[in-house]
Design an enzyme around this catalytic site. Structure first.
Site, PDB file in Angstrom:
ATOM      1  N   HIS A 268       2.226   7.348  -5.961  1.00 10.64           N
ATOM      2  CA  HIS A 268       1.519   6.086  -5.732  1.00 10.64           C
ATOM      3  C   HIS A 268       2.511   4.943  -5.514  1.00 10.64           C
ATOM      4  O   HIS A 268       2.427   4.218  -4.522  1.00 10.64           O
ATOM      5  CB  HIS A 268       0.621   5.793  -6.934  1.00 10.64           C
ATOM      6  CG  HIS A 268      -0.172   4.539  -6.825  1.00 10.64           C
ATOM      7  ND1 HIS A 268      -1.492   4.523  -6.429  1.00 10.64           N
ATOM      8  CD2 HIS A 268       0.148   3.242  -7.070  1.00 10.64           C
ATOM      9  CE1 HIS A 268      -1.941   3.277  -6.418  1.00 10.64           C
ATOM     10  NE2 HIS A 268      -0.958   2.476  -6.813  1.00 10.64           N
ATOM     11  N   GLU A 269       3.442   4.796  -6.431  1.00 17.48           N
ATOM     12  CA  GLU A 269       4.396   3.693  -6.323  1.00 17.48           C
ATOM     13  C   GLU A 269       5.358   3.907  -5.151  1.00 17.48           C
ATOM     14  O   GLU A 269       5.802   2.945  -4.522  1.00 17.48           O
ATOM     15  CB  GLU A 269       5.167   3.518  -7.632  1.00 17.48           C
ATOM     16  CG  GLU A 269       4.302   3.239  -8.855  1.00 17.48           C
ATOM     17  CD  GLU A 269       3.344   2.073  -8.690  1.00 17.48           C
ATOM     18  OE1 GLU A 269       3.595   1.180  -7.841  1.00 17.48           O
ATOM     19  OE2 GLU A 269       2.322   2.045  -9.399  1.00 17.48           O
ATOM     20  N   HIS A 272       3.744   2.433  -2.147  1.00 18.02           N
ATOM     21  CA  HIS A 272       4.007   0.994  -2.085  1.00 18.02           C
ATOM     22  C   HIS A 272       5.437   0.743  -1.605  1.00 18.02           C
ATOM     23  O   HIS A 272       5.697  -0.142  -0.771  1.00 18.02           O
ATOM     24  CB  HIS A 272       3.848   0.368  -3.478  1.00 18.02           C
ATOM     25  CG  HIS A 272       2.438   0.141  -3.901  1.00 18.02           C
ATOM     26  ND1 HIS A 272       1.543  -0.620  -3.181  1.00 18.02           N
ATOM     27  CD2 HIS A 272       1.764   0.548  -5.018  1.00 18.02           C
ATOM     28  CE1 HIS A 272       0.381  -0.670  -3.818  1.00 18.02           C
ATOM     29  NE2 HIS A 272       0.490   0.036  -4.933  1.00 18.02           N
ATOM     30  N   GLU A 298      -2.263  -1.484  -1.035  1.00 18.04           N
ATOM     31  CA  GLU A 298      -2.837  -0.416  -1.845  1.00 18.04           C
ATOM     32  C   GLU A 298      -3.248   0.777  -0.982  1.00 18.04           C
ATOM     33  O   GLU A 298      -3.222   1.918  -1.443  1.00 18.04           O
ATOM     34  CB  GLU A 298      -4.036  -0.941  -2.636  1.00 18.04           C
ATOM     35  CG  GLU A 298      -4.501  -0.023  -3.746  1.00 18.04           C
ATOM     36  CD  GLU A 298      -3.463   0.183  -4.839  1.00 18.04           C
ATOM     37  OE1 GLU A 298      -3.528   1.222  -5.526  1.00 18.04           O
ATOM     38  OE2 GLU A 298      -2.575  -0.684  -5.000  1.00 18.04           O
TER      39      GLU A 298
END
EC number: 3.4.17.19
Length: 505
Positions: A268-269, A272, A298
């Site tokens: 997830h990160e 980003h 996001e």
């Protein structure tokens, strides 16, 4: 095209300097959440307050207003999506918002939110909301003041939402969520009534932290996160901090008895981070060097975490590597069983660990509660009870303590009221973008099975990252997919995934 006025170059130079100062605050903010000793919180609050004031003074300088006025007739001659036109449009928007906020207010907000994050962390460890309550009350007071100062036409929440998702409104978000819920809730109900329970035993075995870190970093690197321009650290609540060109820092948290928490947090990160690392560095300090919106940001994290990271082709490639890294835990487990485990739908307490089907209900809960707190319809002191009651209605579960309830997220301690809706917007955009990518690129599943993610990453860079804020989110979505944002691609994706897993019709 007419010659670019010198006042434009002077304006850009001034904003670049302000961005450099802001990047210093970014490093301190990263340090605060990864390394700062508890007794350093007060000093850090004062440091952040000073930097916030100095940055605010720079971005609200009368010289910026004068330059914008001077450039008004010149920019009117440019195409709307020209580099200079897009920059000036977004600079004006930010300037007109920022100039309304007094320096003293900005300084106080930075001081309070820095201190409150430390108190939130303490309250979370103690599982005691009352430790954090006075700080939440201060933040709500400041955010009400901010909404009143900035101004709004319909709802005070609009003024705060606009900071994260420019152009969006509370009414629009409410409608989008309503349309999504109308199809999402029956899908979740059908899954729960299917009579099928997918085992997650394999995820709850022995996963040593150091090996999790190695495996997670290898996966992040393979999908495109550049560790020569970034790093991975440990924190209480995972985040990505894009300091500037060549410096993007991601974090996670490890649970040696649960695989999902760190691994999917890293993906997830990293999503980003890939966005941050592929913004055009030549535009640093200007809107064209910044992400479109938090909803679009996001979309990148959720796309890599879920659309890619929870797909079967992804694990066709990574499962043999997982078995090699954790032989005693994964030995004897089939790829089918592992894929089912990471995609089990099961109402749970923690948003960041929620499955793809129930995740958006967590966001709707927060969206409703923070609106009520902002307007005063819900007092901060009543938040734990309201949270638990609403959670029981939506999920059929009652949080056993505040850590698993209203203290699980850092956002309110940061002053991030208006932030949460961007997570669901991100899920919606991710599904719509991935649908477009598959149509345009062909056999992406074949790429993933081969451990190849470069074509998708390049497509995302060309379609999204390199544009910065040249286009607003709604325009970008239209350009990429040929239609406005819709809940239908996400619902179609979820149905396609969960129908075979749960034997739905």
């Amino acid at each position: 095209m007419t010659m670019r006025p010198a006042s434009y170059d002077g304006l850009i130079a001034q904003l670049r300097e302000a961005s450099l100062l802001g990047s210093c605050a970014g490093v301190l903010g990263w340090d605060e959440r990864t390394n700062l000793p508890p007794k350093g919180s007060e000093l850090r609050g004062n440091q952040m307050a000073l930097l916030a004031r100095l940055t605010h003074e720079m971005v609200t300088s009368p010289k910026i207003g004068e330059a914008l006025a001077d450039l008004e007739s010149w920019v009117a001659q440019l195409p709307p999506d020209a580099e200079e036109a897009a920059n000036l449009r977004e600079i004006r928007r930010s300037y007109e918002r920022a100039v309304k906020l007094p320096n003293a207010f900005v300084e106080e907000m930075a001081r309070v939110t820095t201190r409150s994050q430390g108190m939130w962390q303490q309250a979370r460890q103690e599982k005691n909301f009352q430790t954090f309550q006075p700080w939440l009350e201060q933040i709500l007071k400041l955010k009400r003041e901010e909404a009143a100062i900035v101004g709004y036409s319909d709802h005070p929440y609009d003024a705060l939402l606009d900071e994260y998702e420019p152009g969006a409104s509370t009414a629009q978000i409410t409608q989008v969520f309503r349309e999504l819920s109308a199809e999402l809730v029956p899908l979740i109900a059908a899954i729960q009534q299917s009579g099928i329970t997918l085992s997650t035993d394999v995820l709850e075995g022995d996963y040593p932290t150091d090996l999790q870190q190695q495996f997670g970093m290898a996966a992040a690197k393979q999908i495109g996160f550049d560790f020569d321009a970034g790093r991975l650290d440990v924190t209480t609540h995972p985040f990505c901090s894009g300091i500037g060109p060549g410096d993007c820092r991601i974090t996670t948290r490890y649970n040696p008895r649960f695989f999902n928490e760190a691994f999917f947090g890293i993906l997830h990160e990293a999503g980003h981070g890939i966005y941050e690392q592929n913004l055009d560095a030549t535009h640093f300090g200007t809107p064209l060097g910044q992400a479109t919106s938090l909803g679009i940001h996001e979309s990148q994290s959720r796309l890599w975490e879920n659309q890619v990271g929870r797909s079967r082709p992804f694990w066709d490639h990574f499962f043999p590597k997982l078995r090699q890294m954790f032989p005693s835990t994964v030995a004897g487990v089939s790829p089918d069983a592992f894929y089912a485990a990471i995609n089990r739908v099961q109402p749970s307490f923690i948003r960041v660990e929620a499955d793809e089907a129930t995740y958006n209900l967590h966001i709707i809960l927060r969206f409703e509660l923070e609106q009520a707190m902002l307007t005063g319809d819900l007092q901060a002191s009543d938040l734990p009870g309201a949270w638990n009651e609403r959670f029981r209605t939506m999920f059929g579960l009652t949080p056993p303590d505040d850590k698993l309830g209203c203290l699980q997220d850092i956002h309110w301690s940061m002053g991030g009221i208006g932030y949460f809706p961007t997570y669901t917007l991100g899920n919606l955009y991710a599904a719509q973008f991935m649908e477009a990518a598959r149509e345009q690129l062909g056999d992406l599943d074949g790429d993933f099975r081969a451990g190849e993610f470069g074509r998708l990453k390049q497509w995302l860079t060309d379609s999204i990252h390199r544009h910065g804020q040249r286009y607003r989110a709604e325009t970008l979505c239209q350009r990429i997919s040929g239609r406005p944002l819709s809940h239908r691609p996400l619902i179609a994706y979820l149905q396609a995934k969960f129908t075979p897993l749960y034997g739905l019709r």
